[in-house]
Scaffold this active site. Structure first.
Site, PDB file in Angstrom:
ATOM      1  N   TRP A  20       0.891  -1.201   0.103  1.00  0.00           N
ATOM      2  CA  TRP A  20       0.073   0.005  -0.004  1.00  0.00           C
ATOM      3  C   TRP A  20       0.927   1.451   0.102  1.00  0.00           C
ATOM      4  O   TRP A  20       0.544   2.236  -0.684  1.00  0.00           O
ATOM      5  CB  TRP A  20      -1.015  -0.284   1.220  1.00  0.00           C
ATOM      6  CG  TRP A  20      -1.845   1.284   1.599  1.00  0.00           C
ATOM      7  CD1 TRP A  20      -2.327   1.933   0.595  1.00  0.00           C
ATOM      8  CD2 TRP A  20      -2.213   1.745   2.720  1.00  0.00           C
ATOM      9  NE1 TRP A  20      -2.901   3.134   0.956  1.00  0.00           N
ATOM     10  CE2 TRP A  20      -2.889   2.842   2.429  1.00  0.00           C
ATOM     11  CE3 TRP A  20      -2.020   1.448   4.055  1.00  0.00           C
ATOM     12  CZ2 TRP A  20      -3.279   3.602   3.608  1.00  0.00           C
ATOM     13  CZ3 TRP A  20      -2.564   2.059   4.924  1.00  0.00           C
ATOM     14  CH2 TRP A  20      -3.096   3.159   4.814  1.00  0.00           C
ATOM     15  N   ASP A  49       0.640  -7.936  -1.640  1.00  0.00           N
ATOM     16  CA  ASP A  49      -0.423  -7.449  -1.989  1.00  0.00           C
ATOM     17  C   ASP A  49      -0.266  -5.957  -2.686  1.00  0.00           C
ATOM     18  O   ASP A  49       0.152  -5.217  -2.056  1.00  0.00           O
ATOM     19  CB  ASP A  49      -1.269  -7.298  -0.859  1.00  0.00           C
ATOM     20  CG  ASP A  49      -2.546  -6.921  -0.772  1.00  0.00           C
ATOM     21  OD1 ASP A  49      -3.273  -7.750  -1.256  1.00  0.00           O
ATOM     22  OD2 ASP A  49      -2.744  -5.612  -0.259  1.00  0.00           O
ATOM     23  N   TYR A  54      -3.467   2.110  -5.178  1.00  0.00           N
ATOM     24  CA  TYR A  54      -2.191   2.592  -4.358  1.00  0.00           C
ATOM     25  C   TYR A  54      -1.167   3.512  -4.835  1.00  0.00           C
ATOM     26  O   TYR A  54      -0.880   3.267  -5.945  1.00  0.00           O
ATOM     27  CB  TYR A  54      -1.472   1.002  -3.854  1.00  0.00           C
ATOM     28  CG  TYR A  54      -2.275  -0.063  -2.854  1.00  0.00           C
ATOM     29  CD1 TYR A  54      -3.412   0.571  -2.482  1.00  0.00           C
ATOM     30  CD2 TYR A  54      -1.767  -1.148  -2.554  1.00  0.00           C
ATOM     31  CE1 TYR A  54      -4.276  -0.324  -1.463  1.00  0.00           C
ATOM     32  CE2 TYR A  54      -2.634  -1.812  -1.846  1.00  0.00           C
ATOM     33  CZ  TYR A  54      -3.470  -1.570  -1.397  1.00  0.00           C
ATOM     34  OH  TYR A  54      -4.384  -2.447  -0.544  1.00  0.00           O
ATOM     35  N   LYS A  98     -15.289  10.457  -6.585  1.00  0.00           N
ATOM     36  CA  LYS A  98     -14.798   8.941  -6.109  1.00  0.00           C
ATOM     37  C   LYS A  98     -15.938   8.324  -6.428  1.00  0.00           C
ATOM     38  O   LYS A  98     -17.075   8.180  -5.737  1.00  0.00           O
ATOM     39  CB  LYS A  98     -14.273   8.941  -4.458  1.00  0.00           C
ATOM     40  CG  LYS A  98     -13.473   7.772  -4.287  1.00  0.00           C
ATOM     41  CD  LYS A  98     -13.094   7.785  -3.107  1.00  0.00           C
ATOM     42  CE  LYS A  98     -12.479   6.277  -2.545  1.00  0.00           C
ATOM     43  NZ  LYS A  98     -11.981   6.364  -1.173  1.00  0.00           N
ATOM     44  N   THR A 261       4.662  -2.123   5.580  1.00  0.00           N
ATOM     45  CA  THR A 261       5.792  -1.045   6.016  1.00  0.00           C
ATOM     46  C   THR A 261       6.853  -0.967   4.970  1.00  0.00           C
ATOM     47  O   THR A 261       7.160  -1.784   4.085  1.00  0.00           O
ATOM     48  CB  THR A 261       6.377  -1.594   7.349  1.00  0.00           C
ATOM     49  OG1 THR A 261       7.407  -0.513   7.675  1.00  0.00           O
ATOM     50  CG2 THR A 261       7.367  -2.840   7.336  1.00  0.00           C
ATOM     51  N   ASN A 262       7.553   0.340   4.909  1.00  0.00           N
ATOM     52  CA  ASN A 262       8.701   0.480   4.192  1.00  0.00           C
ATOM     53  C   ASN A 262      10.097   0.519   4.955  1.00  0.00           C
ATOM     54  O   ASN A 262      11.115   0.530   4.048  1.00  0.00           O
ATOM     55  CB  ASN A 262       8.405   1.665   3.539  1.00  0.00           C
ATOM     56  CG  ASN A 262       7.735   1.981   2.210  1.00  0.00           C
ATOM     57  OD1 ASN A 262       7.496   1.127   1.431  1.00  0.00           O
ATOM     58  ND2 ASN A 262       6.679   3.183   2.391  1.00  0.00           N
TER      59      ASN A 262
END
Length: 296
Positions: A20, A49, A54, A98, A261-262
């Site tokens: 994400w 995923d 994203y 949206k 997480t990055n």
């Protein structure tokens, strides 16, 4: 790493890496993305995923740049992506509002774009990202069946669907929906009692869990459940995140947590959750602490 069979010839790693925030990192170079994937593969985490939306509709391209520079890496992975959310950003910046689009035209165009962006020939699982109140189940179901038959996707599933949304779409399909990705964590517990998990268990479908750490809030809050998680973590030599994920893993529906997480050091600890022991009483202690009251 445990493997979970979703369908014949289709297995996921029990823990999934969620991309994400992939495009939000200060370093989106192919080499840095490869380092994240390698940190996953070292633990046996092979399922990635994604979703078309994203990163403002660019995260798939960030992954694709890595895959295109790493021949053979695609063969080590299962790739999930999603479609149907149209937001007035990125390539859809001209849209007035949206909305969701589960028309065959939109689904087919989204799949073709995802395949091109990621530089792959097949999506392992395509998820309809959100229930669409304008969905024509016959049209959507036929489009998903045709994509499976064509080989562009190996299987189809959904995300954020309630049982009745699932049943409607499945009733219009010949291929089997293989998962429902829903919000599940110690901070998002509704699905344990509202029928969502019961429905998936009845159909022998393993759910995917997005935001298993409550969007990070479970790691920072000072609450009764935080105190309980910290006590378990200290006793078993892990951190609070591992306990939160282990609580999900303990459920008999076979939940697949999607970890996002990055930070490479955090990615390297994903599999710690697999060695945390959560027996029935411990599970209910955490449930009670999160609810703020004992079960009736």
């Amino acid at each position: 790493m445990e493997r979970v069979a979703l369908a014949e010839g289709l297995e996921f790693s029990r823990i999934v890496y969620g991309m994400w925030r992939l495009a939000d990192d200060s370093d989106t170079s192919p080499g840095h993305v490869r380092a994240k994937i390698d940190a996953c593969l070292e633990q046996g985490i092979t399922t990635m995923d994604q979703a078309d939306i994203y990163g403002g509709y660019v995260a798939e391209e960030v992954l694709g740049a890595c895959l295109k520079q790493s021949p053979g890496l695609r063969d080590d992975l299962e790739i999930v992506t999603k479609c149907d959310i149209v937001a007035p950003i990125g390539k859809y910046a001209d849209r007035r509002v949206k909305y969701y689009d589960t028309s065959a035209q939109h689904i087919n165009a989204s799949v073709d774009a995802s395949l091109s962006y990621m530089g792959i020939e097949q999506i392992d699982v395509l998820l309809i990202h959100r229930p669409d109140p304008m969905m024509d189940a016959a049209e959507t179901g036929a489009a998903l069946d045709a994509l499976v038959q064509s080989g562009k996707i190996k299987a189809a599933g959904v995300s954020n669907f309630r049982p009745w949304d699932w049943d409607l779409l499945q009733s219009a399909m010949t291929s089997r929906l293989v998962t429902n990705q829903i919000e599940l964590s110690l901070g998002a517990r509704d699905s344990y009692a509202n029928g969502d998990l019961a429905h998936l268990q009845m159909h022998r479908v393993a759910p995917m869990a997005w935001s298993p750490l409550g969007g990070g809030s479970l790691m920072t809050e000072n609450s009764a459940v935080a105190v309980k998680m910290d006590a378990i973590a200290a006793a078993q030599g892990v951190d609070r995140a591992a306990v939160a994920v282990a609580w999900l893993l303990a459920h008999p529906s076979g939940i697949l947590p999607v970890m996002g997480t990055n930070t490479l050091s955090r990615i390297a600890t994903f599999s710690d959750a697999l060695r945390v022991e959560i027996d029935r009483q411990t599970w209910f202690e955490l449930y009670e602490a999160a609810n703020g009251y004992e079960v009736p």
